[in-house]
Scaffold this motif. Structure first.
Motif, PDB file in Angstrom:
ATOM      1  N   GLU A  78      62.209  39.077  17.753  1.00 39.25           N
ATOM      2  CA  GLU A  78      62.631  38.588  17.075  1.00 39.25           C
ATOM      3  C   GLU A  78      62.427  37.548  16.173  1.00 39.25           C
ATOM      4  OE1 GLU A  78      67.554  38.458  16.536  1.00 39.25           O
ATOM      5  OE2 GLU A  78      67.099  40.358  16.989  1.00 39.25           O
ATOM      6  N   GLY A  79      62.223  37.198  14.944  1.00 40.44           N
ATOM      7  CA  GLY A  79      62.317  36.308  14.631  1.00 40.44           C
ATOM      8  C   GLY A  79      62.661  36.259  12.764  1.00 40.44           C
ATOM      9  N   LYS A  80      61.983  34.846  11.832  1.00 45.10           N
ATOM     10  CA  LYS A  80      61.730  35.143  10.645  1.00 45.10           C
ATOM     11  C   LYS A  80      60.478  35.331  10.674  1.00 45.10           C
ATOM     12  CE  LYS A  80      63.615  30.106  10.301  1.00 45.10           C
ATOM     13  NZ  LYS A  80      64.204  29.871   9.092  1.00 45.10           N
ATOM     14  N   VAL A  81      60.193  35.812   9.206  1.00 44.57           N
ATOM     15  CA  VAL A  81      58.208  35.584   8.099  1.00 44.57           C
ATOM     16  C   VAL A  81      58.674  34.118   7.467  1.00 44.57           C
ATOM     17  CG1 VAL A  81      57.567  36.702   6.714  1.00 44.57           C
ATOM     18  CG2 VAL A  81      58.511  37.959   7.408  1.00 44.57           C
ATOM     19  N   THR A  82      57.726  33.402   8.091  1.00 41.09           N
ATOM     20  CA  THR A  82      57.353  31.842   6.816  1.00 41.09           C
ATOM     21  C   THR A  82      55.678  32.495   6.188  1.00 41.09           C
ATOM     22  OG1 THR A  82      56.470  31.296   9.797  1.00 41.09           O
ATOM     23  CG2 THR A  82      59.125  30.829   9.106  1.00 41.09           C
ATOM     24  N   TYR A  83      55.658  31.350   5.454  1.00 34.46           N
ATOM     25  CA  TYR A  83      54.498  31.594   4.657  1.00 34.46           C
ATOM     26  C   TYR A  83      54.129  29.812   4.601  1.00 34.46           C
ATOM     27  CZ  TYR A  83      56.482  35.932   2.816  1.00 34.46           C
ATOM     28  OH  TYR A  83      56.884  37.255   3.285  1.00 34.46           O
ATOM     29  N   ARG A  84      52.937  29.521   4.899  1.00 33.45           N
ATOM     30  CA  ARG A  84      52.590  28.445   4.417  1.00 33.45           C
ATOM     31  C   ARG A  84      51.052  28.834   3.602  1.00 33.45           C
ATOM     32  NH1 ARG A  84      49.831  25.674   8.621  1.00 33.45           N
ATOM     33  NH2 ARG A  84      49.268  27.771  10.756  1.00 33.45           N
ATOM     34  N   SER A  85      50.473  27.172   3.429  1.00 33.05           N
ATOM     35  CA  SER A  85      49.402  27.213   2.677  1.00 33.05           C
ATOM     36  C   SER A  85      48.223  25.874   3.621  1.00 33.05           C
ATOM     37  CB  SER A  85      49.338  27.343   1.707  1.00 33.05           C
ATOM     38  OG  SER A  85      49.719  26.136   0.804  1.00 33.05           O
ATOM     39  N   TYR A  86      47.178  25.842   3.376  1.00 29.15           N
ATOM     40  CA  TYR A  86      46.661  24.985   3.895  1.00 29.15           C
ATOM     41  C   TYR A  86      44.719  25.022   2.648  1.00 29.15           C
ATOM     42  CZ  TYR A  86      44.113  27.167   7.438  1.00 29.15           C
ATOM     43  OH  TYR A  86      42.643  28.015   8.027  1.00 29.15           O
ATOM     44  N   ASP A  87      44.601  23.193   3.059  1.00 31.82           N
ATOM     45  CA  ASP A  87      43.603  22.876   2.053  1.00 31.82           C
ATOM     46  C   ASP A  87      42.218  23.128   3.233  1.00 31.82           C
ATOM     47  OD1 ASP A  87      44.265  23.350  -0.255  1.00 31.82           O
ATOM     48  OD2 ASP A  87      44.944  21.506  -0.591  1.00 31.82           O
ATOM     49  N   HIS A  88      41.089  23.883   3.027  1.00 28.25           N
ATOM     50  CA  HIS A  88      40.476  24.694   4.199  1.00 28.25           C
ATOM     51  C   HIS A  88      39.032  22.862   3.688  1.00 28.25           C
ATOM     52  CE1 HIS A  88      36.734  25.452   6.951  1.00 28.25           C
ATOM     53  NE2 HIS A  88      37.937  25.918   6.750  1.00 28.25           N
ATOM     54  N   LYS A  89      38.681  22.721   4.928  1.00 31.01           N
ATOM     55  CA  LYS A  89      37.218  21.514   4.830  1.00 31.01           C
ATOM     56  C   LYS A  89      36.760  21.758   3.231  1.00 31.01           C
ATOM     57  CE  LYS A  89      37.656  20.663   9.519  1.00 31.01           C
ATOM     58  NZ  LYS A  89      36.886  20.371  10.883  1.00 31.01           N
ATOM     59  N   ASP A  90      36.177  23.354   3.123  1.00 31.37           N
ATOM     60  CA  ASP A  90      36.048  23.445   2.531  1.00 31.37           C
ATOM     61  C   ASP A  90      35.824  23.041   1.076  1.00 31.37           C
ATOM     62  OD1 ASP A  90      36.699  25.299   2.472  1.00 31.37           O
ATOM     63  OD2 ASP A  90      35.469  26.910   3.048  1.00 31.37           O
ATOM     64  N   GLY A  91      37.394  23.264   0.964  1.00 30.64           N
ATOM     65  CA  GLY A  91      38.269  22.875  -0.493  1.00 30.64           C
ATOM     66  C   GLY A  91      38.721  24.535  -1.263  1.00 30.64           C
ATOM     67  N   THR A  92      38.368  24.882   0.095  1.00 29.64           N
ATOM     68  CA  THR A  92      39.500  26.217  -0.507  1.00 29.64           C
ATOM     69  C   THR A  92      40.874  26.716   0.566  1.00 29.64           C
ATOM     70  OG1 THR A  92      39.059  27.701   1.430  1.00 29.64           O
ATOM     71  CG2 THR A  92      37.690  27.672  -0.507  1.00 29.64           C
ATOM     72  N   LYS A  93      41.596  26.927  -0.393  1.00 26.31           N
ATOM     73  CA  LYS A  93      43.018  27.173  -0.308  1.00 26.31           C
ATOM     74  C   LYS A  93      43.467  28.422   0.719  1.00 26.31           C
ATOM     75  CE  LYS A  93      47.235  26.126  -2.017  1.00 26.31           C
ATOM     76  NZ  LYS A  93      47.433  24.853  -1.605  1.00 26.31           N
ATOM     77  N   HIS A  94      43.500  28.582   2.076  1.00 18.83           N
ATOM     78  CA  HIS A  94      43.904  29.448   2.690  1.00 18.83           C
ATOM     79  C   HIS A  94      45.599  29.499   3.023  1.00 18.83           C
ATOM     80  CE1 HIS A  94      39.793  29.805   4.459  1.00 18.83           C
ATOM     81  NE2 HIS A  94      39.952  28.529   3.971  1.00 18.83           N
ATOM     82  N   PHE A  95      45.672  30.560   2.959  1.00 15.67           N
ATOM     83  CA  PHE A  95      47.419  30.845   3.443  1.00 15.67           C
ATOM     84  C   PHE A  95      47.949  32.045   4.043  1.00 15.67           C
ATOM     85  CE2 PHE A  95      46.004  30.857  -1.435  1.00 15.67           C
ATOM     86  CZ  PHE A  95      47.588  30.157  -2.042  1.00 15.67           C
ATOM     87  N   LEU A  96      49.072  31.698   5.053  1.00 17.74           N
ATOM     88  CA  LEU A  96      49.372  32.623   6.110  1.00 17.74           C
ATOM     89  C   LEU A  96      50.680  32.985   6.634  1.00 17.74           C
ATOM     90  CD1 LEU A  96      47.601  29.388   8.584  1.00 17.74           C
ATOM     91  CD2 LEU A  96      47.253  31.361   8.387  1.00 17.74           C
ATOM     92  N   THR A  97      50.688  34.007   6.942  1.00  9.84           N
ATOM     93  CA  THR A  97      52.153  34.682   7.247  1.00  9.84           C
ATOM     94  C   THR A  97      52.315  34.354   8.245  1.00  9.84           C
ATOM     95  OG1 THR A  97      51.972  35.687   4.370  1.00  9.84           O
ATOM     96  CG2 THR A  97      53.449  36.464   6.410  1.00  9.84           C
ATOM     97  N   GLU A  98      53.115  34.554   9.298  1.00  9.69           N
ATOM     98  CA  GLU A  98      53.667  34.101  10.204  1.00  9.69           C
ATOM     99  C   GLU A  98      54.910  34.222  10.533  1.00  9.69           C
ATOM    100  OE1 GLU A  98      51.455  30.069  12.098  1.00  9.69           O
ATOM    101  OE2 GLU A  98      53.528  29.891  10.831  1.00  9.69           O
ATOM    102  N   ILE A  99      55.235  34.959  11.707  1.00 12.11           N
ATOM    103  CA  ILE A  99      56.943  35.477  12.584  1.00 12.11           C
ATOM    104  C   ILE A  99      57.248  34.005  13.653  1.00 12.11           C
ATOM    105  CG2 ILE A  99      58.175  36.756  13.762  1.00 12.11           C
ATOM    106  CD1 ILE A  99      56.406  37.996  10.873  1.00 12.11           C
TER     107      ILE A  99
END
Length: 110
Positions: A78-99
């Motif tokens: 049981e938990g909560k949904v969180t979203y975060r993003s980060y910039d990869h070394k190659d310059g692309t932006k990545h988005f993550l959904t985590e519990i």
């Protein structure tokens, strides 16, 4: 925990728990969780669908996961949904959904 952002999942872990220790000594655990669902397609056949979830945990839950949650273990979280993003070394932006796991229940016989 607020009811506005609450998730409950039951499934099996897809890999061994990864534990990270920060400079201040606190720990973070990460593991993937597979949940299965079924539906009937247009041909009347039962189809199984697997969804993968990224779990993260902090505090005492890390110790429990590290010690008692091997790959393939059935757990309920049981938990909560969180979203975060980060910039990869190659310059692309990545988005993550985590519990973010706040409660953990060990299931099954493993």
């Amino acid at each position: 925990m607020s009811l506005r952002n609450k998730v409950t999942l039951i499934g099996h872990t897809g890999k061994e728990v990864e534990v990270f220790t920060f400079e201040n000594g606190s720990k973070k655990a990460k593991v993937s969780l597979a949940t299965k669902d079924f539906y009937i397609n247009a041909a009347g056949e039962k189809v199984e669908e697997t969804q993968w979830h990224n779990l993260v945990a902090y505090g005492k839950t890390v110790e429990i996961m590290e010690k008692y949650v091997p790959k393939g273990k059935e757990i309920a979280v049981e938990g909560k949904v969180t979203y975060r993003s980060y910039d990869h070394k190659d310059g692309t932006k990545h988005f993550l959904t985590e519990i973010r796991v706040e409660e953990l229940l060990l299931l099954g016989s493993k």
